[in-house]
Design a protein around this motif. Structure first.
Motif, PDB file in Angstrom:
ATOM      1  N   GLY A 142      -5.846  -4.966  13.457  1.00 34.15           N
ATOM      2  CA  GLY A 142      -4.809  -4.133  14.009  1.00 34.15           C
ATOM      3  C   GLY A 142      -3.457  -4.396  13.385  1.00 34.15           C
ATOM      4  O   GLY A 142      -3.269  -5.359  12.638  1.00 34.15           O
ATOM      5  N   ARG A 143      -2.531  -3.510  13.706  1.00 32.09           N
ATOM      6  CA  ARG A 143      -1.165  -3.680  13.225  1.00 32.09           C
ATOM      7  C   ARG A 143      -0.470  -4.838  13.931  1.00 32.09           C
ATOM      8  O   ARG A 143       0.365  -5.539  13.335  1.00 32.09           O
ATOM      9  CB  ARG A 143      -0.383  -2.384  13.451  1.00 32.09           C
ATOM     10  N   LEU A 144      -0.804  -5.057  15.199  1.00 35.54           N
ATOM     11  CA  LEU A 144      -0.173  -6.118  15.991  1.00 35.54           C
ATOM     12  C   LEU A 144      -0.961  -7.419  15.886  1.00 35.54           C
ATOM     13  O   LEU A 144      -2.140  -7.420  15.510  1.00 35.54           O
ATOM     14  CB  LEU A 144      -0.071  -5.681  17.445  1.00 35.54           C
ATOM     15  N   GLN A 155      -4.928  -8.812  10.895  1.00 33.73           N
ATOM     16  CA  GLN A 155      -3.644  -8.153  11.156  1.00 33.73           C
ATOM     17  C   GLN A 155      -3.095  -7.629   9.839  1.00 33.73           C
ATOM     18  O   GLN A 155      -2.982  -8.358   8.857  1.00 33.73           O
ATOM     19  CB  GLN A 155      -2.645  -9.120  11.783  1.00 33.73           C
ATOM     20  N   GLU A 157      -0.409  -4.321   8.136  1.00 34.18           N
ATOM     21  CA  GLU A 157       0.440  -3.146   8.312  1.00 34.18           C
ATOM     22  C   GLU A 157      -0.270  -1.854   7.928  1.00 34.18           C
ATOM     23  O   GLU A 157       0.173  -0.759   8.294  1.00 34.18           O
ATOM     24  CB  GLU A 157       1.731  -3.303   7.501  1.00 34.18           C
ATOM     25  N   ALA A 160      -0.980   0.875  10.508  1.00 33.49           N
ATOM     26  CA  ALA A 160       0.045   1.786  11.028  1.00 33.49           C
ATOM     27  C   ALA A 160      -0.401   3.228  10.829  1.00 33.49           C
ATOM     28  O   ALA A 160      -1.017   3.572   9.821  1.00 33.49           O
ATOM     29  CB  ALA A 160       1.373   1.535  10.320  1.00 33.49           C
ATOM     30  N   GLU A 172       0.996   7.447  16.985  1.00 32.62           N
ATOM     31  CA  GLU A 172       1.625   6.163  16.676  1.00 32.62           C
ATOM     32  C   GLU A 172       1.116   5.068  17.613  1.00 32.62           C
ATOM     33  O   GLU A 172       1.063   5.239  18.827  1.00 32.62           O
ATOM     34  CB  GLU A 172       3.140   6.275  16.796  1.00 32.62           C
ATOM     35  N   GLY A 173       0.727   3.939  17.040  1.00 36.05           N
ATOM     36  CA  GLY A 173       0.240   2.798  17.816  1.00 36.05           C
ATOM     37  C   GLY A 173      -1.246   2.833  18.115  1.00 36.05           C
ATOM     38  O   GLY A 173      -1.788   1.883  18.704  1.00 36.05           O
ATOM     39  N   ASP A 176      -2.981  -0.230  16.761  1.00 41.29           N
ATOM     40  CA  ASP A 176      -2.359  -1.537  17.009  1.00 41.29           C
ATOM     41  C   ASP A 176      -3.425  -2.601  17.208  1.00 41.29           C
ATOM     42  O   ASP A 176      -3.242  -3.763  16.835  1.00 41.29           O
ATOM     43  CB  ASP A 176      -1.449  -1.463  18.227  1.00 41.29           C
ATOM     44  N   HIS A 177      -4.547  -2.224  17.806  1.00 39.89           N
ATOM     45  CA  HIS A 177      -5.738  -3.085  17.914  1.00 39.89           C
ATOM     46  C   HIS A 177      -6.955  -2.195  17.711  1.00 39.89           C
ATOM     47  O   HIS A 177      -7.016  -1.090  18.270  1.00 39.89           O
ATOM     48  CB  HIS A 177      -5.838  -3.769  19.281  1.00 39.89           C
ATOM     49  N   HIS A 209     -10.415   2.012  19.399  1.00 38.60           N
ATOM     50  CA  HIS A 209      -8.983   1.801  19.180  1.00 38.60           C
ATOM     51  C   HIS A 209      -8.175   2.202  20.405  1.00 38.60           C
ATOM     52  O   HIS A 209      -8.727   2.619  21.434  1.00 38.60           O
ATOM     53  CB  HIS A 209      -8.513   2.538  17.919  1.00 38.60           C
ATOM     54  N   ARG A 224      -4.559   0.740  26.107  1.00 40.20           N
ATOM     55  CA  ARG A 224      -4.148  -0.455  25.374  1.00 40.20           C
ATOM     56  C   ARG A 224      -4.554  -1.761  26.070  1.00 40.20           C
ATOM     57  O   ARG A 224      -5.170  -2.647  25.458  1.00 40.20           O
ATOM     58  CB  ARG A 224      -2.634  -0.423  25.156  1.00 40.20           C
TER      59      ARG A 224
END
Length: 252
Positions: A142-144, A155, A157, A160, A172-173, A176-177, A209, A224
């Motif tokens: 993920g991004r986070l 992890q 970028e 994104a 968007e987001g 993230d995971h 996701h 999330r």
């Protein structure tokens, strides 16, 4: 864009009947011949009203054909069930199996989204349907930062994303995971890996996701906090799988 399973029947034994001797005042009657022993009935069903179960509890809604596809070593099954083949909303439940083979609910039920046009047993790239089946879950990212996953977590970028979904919602987001579903991918690699063993025409990048509030291209999406809970719960030592599809198909 943005898968890893009875008490024995009772044996009724035949009973041997002893011959009865009849006695009289003048003389003794000859013995009555003993009847032949009853033949034991193997594998007889339990008597009516017997409260003992004939097998360890199975996963609700999962039929024998689907259950047989869950590997013997698997003791975590994330079950995602749609109402019909065309449903793009679903219910997700994490089940776990104990040492005695009994499946129980570990977490959920949770709401989920799947692909815009529902489900398919023969997924192709761009068909806007989520693959039906049992697939292993072995890699995440993920991004986070990693929220505490026991699966390998990448992890990056590159997770994104921008743009809008089918309902006009922001994407968007969404990544993230993510948890990679082992459909047309090489296990043991980051979810970002692009190799497609079945060929690019069979799609790929099918993930679990973050839900962006609408249907997906082919993935399964969870809120999330729920996805983070699932990430922490999945244990590679338990060989987790996702079991996913419409209810009538999973019940087979």
């Amino acid at each position: 864009m943005p898968v890893r399973k009875g008490a024995p029947a009772l044996l009724s034994a035949g009973t041997l009947c002893a011959a009865l001797l009849l006695t009289g005042c003048a003389r003794t009657a000859p013995p009555t011949p003993a009847p032949a022993p009853a033949t034991p009935t193997p594998s007889a069903a339990p008597a009516a009203g017997d409260a003992r179960p004939d097998r360890a509890p199975r996963i609700p809604g999962i039929g024998p054909a689907t259950l047989a596809r869950i590997p013997d070593g698997t003791s975590q099954a994330f079950v995602v069930t749609g109402a019909t083949v065309d449903s793009n909303t679903a219910t997700a439940v994490l089940h776990e199996r104990d040492a005695a083979g009994r499946w129980t609910v570990a977490a959920g039920p949770w709401p989920a989204h799947n692909a815009l046009r529902g489900w398919t047993a023969d997924h192709d790239a761009g068909d806007l349907r989520t693959p039906i089946g049992v697939f292993r879950l072995g890699d995440a990212g993920g991004r986070l930062p990693d929220p505490g996953a026991r699966l390998p977590y990448d992890q990056d970028e590159e997770f994104a994303i921008s743009g809008t979904g089918f309902s006009g919602e922001s994407l968007e987001g969404s990544f993230d995971h993510v948890i990679a579903i082992d459909y047309n991918r090489v296990p043991g690699r980051t979810p970002l890996d692009k190799e497609r063993p079945l060929g690019a025409e069979k799609g790929g990048g099918v993930w679990i996701h973050v839900d962006h509030g609408g249907p997906t291209q082919a993935c399964v999406a969870l809120e999330r906090d729920i996805l983070r809970e699932l990430l922490v719960a999945l244990d590679p030592a338990r060989e987790p799988v996702v079991v996913m599809g419409p209810a009538p198909e999973l019940a087979r």
